[in-house]
Write a protein that holds these residues in place. Structure first.
Motif, PDB file in Angstrom:
ATOM      1  N   LEU A 164      31.935  34.880  42.861  1.00 50.88           N
ATOM      2  CA  LEU A 164      32.561  33.574  43.015  1.00 50.88           C
ATOM      3  C   LEU A 164      31.551  32.519  42.594  1.00 50.88           C
ATOM      4  O   LEU A 164      30.414  32.520  43.080  1.00 50.88           O
ATOM      5  CB  LEU A 164      32.994  33.386  44.474  1.00 50.88           C
ATOM      6  N   VAL A 165      31.951  31.614  41.719  1.00 55.88           N
ATOM      7  CA  VAL A 165      31.048  30.570  41.220  1.00 55.88           C
ATOM      8  C   VAL A 165      31.261  29.306  42.044  1.00 55.88           C
ATOM      9  O   VAL A 165      32.365  28.755  42.090  1.00 55.88           O
ATOM     10  CB  VAL A 165      31.284  30.296  39.721  1.00 55.88           C
ATOM     11  N   ASN A 166      30.208  28.843  42.691  1.00 50.78           N
ATOM     12  CA  ASN A 166      30.253  27.693  43.597  1.00 50.78           C
ATOM     13  C   ASN A 166      29.534  26.500  42.965  1.00 50.78           C
ATOM     14  O   ASN A 166      28.630  26.651  42.150  1.00 50.78           O
ATOM     15  CB  ASN A 166      29.581  28.077  44.920  1.00 50.78           C
ATOM     16  N   GLY A 167      29.956  25.292  43.365  1.00 54.06           N
ATOM     17  CA  GLY A 167      29.296  24.091  42.887  1.00 54.06           C
ATOM     18  C   GLY A 167      29.550  23.796  41.420  1.00 54.06           C
ATOM     19  O   GLY A 167      28.653  23.357  40.687  1.00 54.06           O
ATOM     20  N   VAL A 168      30.769  24.010  40.989  1.00 56.04           N
ATOM     21  CA  VAL A 168      31.120  23.892  39.569  1.00 56.04           C
ATOM     22  C   VAL A 168      31.426  22.446  39.202  1.00 56.04           C
ATOM     23  O   VAL A 168      32.173  21.763  39.901  1.00 56.04           O
ATOM     24  CB  VAL A 168      32.343  24.783  39.262  1.00 56.04           C
ATOM     25  N   ALA A 169      30.852  21.973  38.108  1.00 56.17           N
ATOM     26  CA  ALA A 169      31.158  20.639  37.590  1.00 56.17           C
ATOM     27  C   ALA A 169      32.356  20.684  36.650  1.00 56.17           C
ATOM     28  O   ALA A 169      33.228  19.817  36.698  1.00 56.17           O
ATOM     29  CB  ALA A 169      29.944  20.049  36.877  1.00 56.17           C
ATOM     30  N   GLU A 170      32.414  21.707  35.799  1.00 55.20           N
ATOM     31  CA  GLU A 170      33.510  21.858  34.854  1.00 55.20           C
ATOM     32  C   GLU A 170      34.016  23.302  34.902  1.00 55.20           C
ATOM     33  O   GLU A 170      33.257  24.244  34.634  1.00 55.20           O
ATOM     34  CB  GLU A 170      33.059  21.509  33.429  1.00 55.20           C
ATOM     35  N   PRO A 171      35.283  23.499  35.234  1.00 52.28           N
ATOM     36  CA  PRO A 171      35.828  24.867  35.316  1.00 52.28           C
ATOM     37  C   PRO A 171      35.650  25.674  34.042  1.00 52.28           C
ATOM     38  O   PRO A 171      35.479  26.902  34.106  1.00 52.28           O
ATOM     39  CB  PRO A 171      37.313  24.628  35.619  1.00 52.28           C
ATOM     40  N   GLU A 172      35.664  25.013  32.867  1.00 56.15           N
ATOM     41  CA  GLU A 172      35.503  25.753  31.617  1.00 56.15           C
ATOM     42  C   GLU A 172      34.148  26.455  31.566  1.00 56.15           C
ATOM     43  O   GLU A 172      34.037  27.591  31.092  1.00 56.15           O
ATOM     44  CB  GLU A 172      35.652  24.815  30.417  1.00 56.15           C
ATOM     45  N   ALA A 173      33.111  25.781  32.077  1.00 55.95           N
ATOM     46  CA  ALA A 173      31.787  26.385  32.101  1.00 55.95           C
ATOM     47  C   ALA A 173      31.760  27.585  33.045  1.00 55.95           C
ATOM     48  O   ALA A 173      31.135  28.610  32.755  1.00 55.95           O
ATOM     49  CB  ALA A 173      30.741  25.355  32.511  1.00 55.95           C
ATOM     50  N   ALA A 174      32.441  27.453  34.185  1.00 57.65           N
ATOM     51  CA  ALA A 174      32.508  28.563  35.141  1.00 57.65           C
ATOM     52  C   ALA A 174      33.227  29.758  34.536  1.00 57.65           C
ATOM     53  O   ALA A 174      32.834  30.918  34.759  1.00 57.65           O
ATOM     54  CB  ALA A 174      33.210  28.112  36.421  1.00 57.65           C
ATOM     55  N   GLN A 175      34.276  29.499  33.771  1.00 60.28           N
ATOM     56  CA  GLN A 175      34.998  30.592  33.119  1.00 60.28           C
ATOM     57  C   GLN A 175      34.109  31.313  32.119  1.00 60.28           C
ATOM     58  O   GLN A 175      34.163  32.546  32.004  1.00 60.28           O
ATOM     59  CB  GLN A 175      36.244  30.043  32.423  1.00 60.28           C
ATOM     60  N   GLN A 176      33.252  30.567  31.405  1.00 58.37           N
ATOM     61  CA  GLN A 176      32.350  31.194  30.444  1.00 58.37           C
ATOM     62  C   GLN A 176      31.298  32.035  31.152  1.00 58.37           C
ATOM     63  O   GLN A 176      30.973  33.148  30.715  1.00 58.37           O
ATOM     64  CB  GLN A 176      31.672  30.128  29.586  1.00 58.37           C
ATOM     65  N   VAL A 177      30.787  31.525  32.270  1.00 60.85           N
ATOM     66  CA  VAL A 177      29.824  32.289  33.064  1.00 60.85           C
ATOM     67  C   VAL A 177      30.455  33.593  33.534  1.00 60.85           C
ATOM     68  O   VAL A 177      29.853  34.672  33.454  1.00 60.85           O
ATOM     69  CB  VAL A 177      29.326  31.461  34.264  1.00 60.85           C
ATOM     70  N   ALA A 178      31.685  33.478  34.046  1.00 62.90           N
ATOM     71  CA  ALA A 178      32.387  34.660  34.554  1.00 62.90           C
ATOM     72  C   ALA A 178      32.589  35.684  33.443  1.00 62.90           C
ATOM     73  O   ALA A 178      32.394  36.892  33.641  1.00 62.90           O
ATOM     74  CB  ALA A 178      33.726  34.256  35.170  1.00 62.90           C
ATOM     75  N   HIS A 179      32.994  35.215  32.271  1.00 54.03           N
ATOM     76  CA  HIS A 179      33.222  36.123  31.140  1.00 54.03           C
ATOM     77  C   HIS A 179      31.932  36.826  30.736  1.00 54.03           C
ATOM     78  O   HIS A 179      31.915  38.062  30.549  1.00 54.03           O
ATOM     79  CB  HIS A 179      33.784  35.336  29.955  1.00 54.03           C
ATOM     80  N   ASN A 180      30.846  36.072  30.610  1.00 54.55           N
ATOM     81  CA  ASN A 180      29.581  36.660  30.175  1.00 54.55           C
ATOM     82  C   ASN A 180      29.053  37.677  31.184  1.00 54.55           C
ATOM     83  O   ASN A 180      28.546  38.741  30.814  1.00 54.55           O
ATOM     84  CB  ASN A 180      28.542  35.558  29.950  1.00 54.55           C
ATOM     85  N   LEU A 181      29.165  37.348  32.480  1.00 57.64           N
ATOM     86  CA  LEU A 181      28.663  38.255  33.507  1.00 57.64           C
ATOM     87  C   LEU A 181      29.484  39.543  33.545  1.00 57.64           C
ATOM     88  O   LEU A 181      28.940  40.642  33.671  1.00 57.64           O
ATOM     89  CB  LEU A 181      28.691  37.563  34.871  1.00 57.64           C
ATOM     90  N   ALA A 182      30.808  39.396  33.441  1.00 55.66           N
ATOM     91  CA  ALA A 182      31.667  40.582  33.435  1.00 55.66           C
ATOM     92  C   ALA A 182      31.362  41.472  32.241  1.00 55.66           C
ATOM     93  O   ALA A 182      31.328  42.709  32.361  1.00 55.66           O
ATOM     94  CB  ALA A 182      33.137  40.163  33.433  1.00 55.66           C
ATOM     95  N   GLN A 183      31.129  40.872  31.077  1.00 55.13           N
ATOM     96  CA  GLN A 183      30.808  41.650  29.886  1.00 55.13           C
ATOM     97  C   GLN A 183      29.491  42.395  30.038  1.00 55.13           C
ATOM     98  O   GLN A 183      29.376  43.559  29.677  1.00 55.13           O
ATOM     99  CB  GLN A 183      30.746  40.728  28.667  1.00 55.13           C
ATOM    100  N   ALA A 184      28.482  41.714  30.608  1.00 52.71           N
ATOM    101  CA  ALA A 184      27.172  42.343  30.783  1.00 52.71           C
ATOM    102  C   ALA A 184      27.254  43.502  31.769  1.00 52.71           C
ATOM    103  O   ALA A 184      26.653  44.560  31.554  1.00 52.71           O
ATOM    104  CB  ALA A 184      26.157  41.304  31.267  1.00 52.71           C
ATOM    105  N   GLY A 185      27.995  43.316  32.855  1.00 56.25           N
ATOM    106  CA  GLY A 185      28.131  44.389  33.839  1.00 56.25           C
ATOM    107  C   GLY A 185      28.805  45.613  33.264  1.00 56.25           C
ATOM    108  O   GLY A 185      28.403  46.752  33.535  1.00 56.25           O
ATOM    109  N   SER A 186      29.837  45.388  32.464  1.00 56.69           N
ATOM    110  CA  SER A 186      30.560  46.497  31.862  1.00 56.69           C
ATOM    111  C   SER A 186      29.727  47.207  30.806  1.00 56.69           C
ATOM    112  O   SER A 186      29.687  48.440  30.745  1.00 56.69           O
ATOM    113  CB  SER A 186      31.862  45.982  31.245  1.00 56.69           C
ATOM    114  N   ARG A 187      29.010  46.451  29.988  1.00 59.60           N
ATOM    115  CA  ARG A 187      28.285  47.031  28.861  1.00 59.60           C
ATOM    116  C   ARG A 187      27.026  47.759  29.293  1.00 59.60           C
ATOM    117  O   ARG A 187      26.736  48.855  28.802  1.00 59.60           O
ATOM    118  CB  ARG A 187      27.921  45.927  27.872  1.00 59.60           C
ATOM    119  N   TYR A 188      26.262  47.180  30.220  1.00 57.03           N
ATOM    120  CA  TYR A 188      24.948  47.725  30.525  1.00 57.03           C
ATOM    121  C   TYR A 188      24.885  48.528  31.824  1.00 57.03           C
ATOM    122  O   TYR A 188      23.954  49.310  32.015  1.00 57.03           O
ATOM    123  CB  TYR A 188      23.920  46.590  30.587  1.00 57.03           C
TER     124      TYR A 188
END
Length: 278
Positions: A179-203
């Motif tokens: 869960l991403v807390n303290g978000v200024a812009e939801p679009e940035a949070a969505q990008q963080v979520a996407h990148n983290l999910a990709q890294a977890g799956s790949r590595y």
């Protein structure tokens, strides 16, 4: 048709779980990321939905805990309830929003009860403490879901990913949420979520599922001064709306096969005299 099959499978898992009580553990990889505040707000949001909510606090009752923030004083602990020195209603304190708060200091696996055997409400949220090696307590391991609270800046993202690696190798976790807390812009949070999910799956071959985001709240300190959560004090705020959305979605999370993050200790026999999100 695939959604129908998935819904039927999830319904079967709920039946096989033989309990209506959902247990969710929350933790963070570092201090000051808002995990306790998040657990309190989600608890309040769930309570306002009419759910019976129990908040188990592994931090105890000191300053900065849920008990201190709500200015409530539990009489006992989870250990007192497990050992039948007190009933859960007698040990826990009730927050103004209806959430029951009970300290649950981490114990050895053999001494950690399954909270479902002590309380038959709707949702149990655990404000979890990681040990010195970054591992979960036995109580948190027995949860149905683990949710890591993070913030959308580089230091928190890096620490969270490193913590996920430790948890994966320590407990063989194959799935968790963040869960991403303290978000200024939801679009940035969505990008963080996407990148983290990709890294977890790949590595790591770990399924990292986003649990949502909560926008930064300028009146958080005011809510704390009032001994309330943002959901209670400022229900029209964007952060409160985000918490209510997440609380609503939590009820739709699938019940996973296996029902817990790790093998549970032997269940504690329930006594005859036993006993309610941000």
């Amino acid at each position: 048709m695939s959604k129908l099959v998935a819904d039927q499978a999830d319904g079967l898992r709920r039946l096989l779980a033989q309990t209506r009580t959902r247990v969710l553990a929350f933790a963070s990889m570092g201090r000051g990321l808002g995990v306790t505040t998040m657990v309190m707000n989600l608890s309040a949001a769930l309570a306002y939905q009419g759910r019976e909510v129990l908040l188990l606090d592994e931090h105890g009752t000191d300053a900065g805990t849920a008990s201190a923030a709500w200015a409530v004083e539990p009489v006992g602990t989870l250990a007192d309830v497990a050992n039948r020195r007190l009933t859960l209603h007698g040990a826990a304190a009730r927050a103004p929003c209806g959430v029951q708060v009970l300290p649950a200091v981490p114990r050895t696996p053999a001494g950690s009860p399954d909270p479902r055997t002590l309380w038959e409400g709707d949702v149990i949220l655990i404000d979890a403490v990681l040990d010195g090696e970054g591992q979960l307590s036995a109580l948190a391991q027995a949860a149905d879901e683990l949710v890591l609270v993070m913030q959308p800046h580089a230091a928190s993202i890096t620490a969270t990913y490193a913590g996920i690696k430790r948890l994966h190798y320590a407990h063989a976790l194959r799935q968790l949420r963040f869960l991403v807390n303290g978000v200024a812009e939801p679009e940035a949070a969505q990008q963080v979520a996407h990148n983290l999910a990709q890294a977890g799956s790949r590595y790591l071959a770990v399924s990292l599922q986003p649990a949502g985001w909560v926008r930064a709240e300028p009146h958080m300190a005011d809510a704390g001064r009032l001994r309330r959560t943002v959901v209670e004090a400022y229900p029209a705020s964007p952060a409160a709306a985000d918490c209510r959305r997440i609380a609503d979605e939590m009820g739709q999370w699938p019940w996973r096969p296996g029902a817990s993050l790790a093998p549970q200790a032997a269940p504690v026999t329930q006594g005859t005299n036993t006993a309610a999100a941000c």
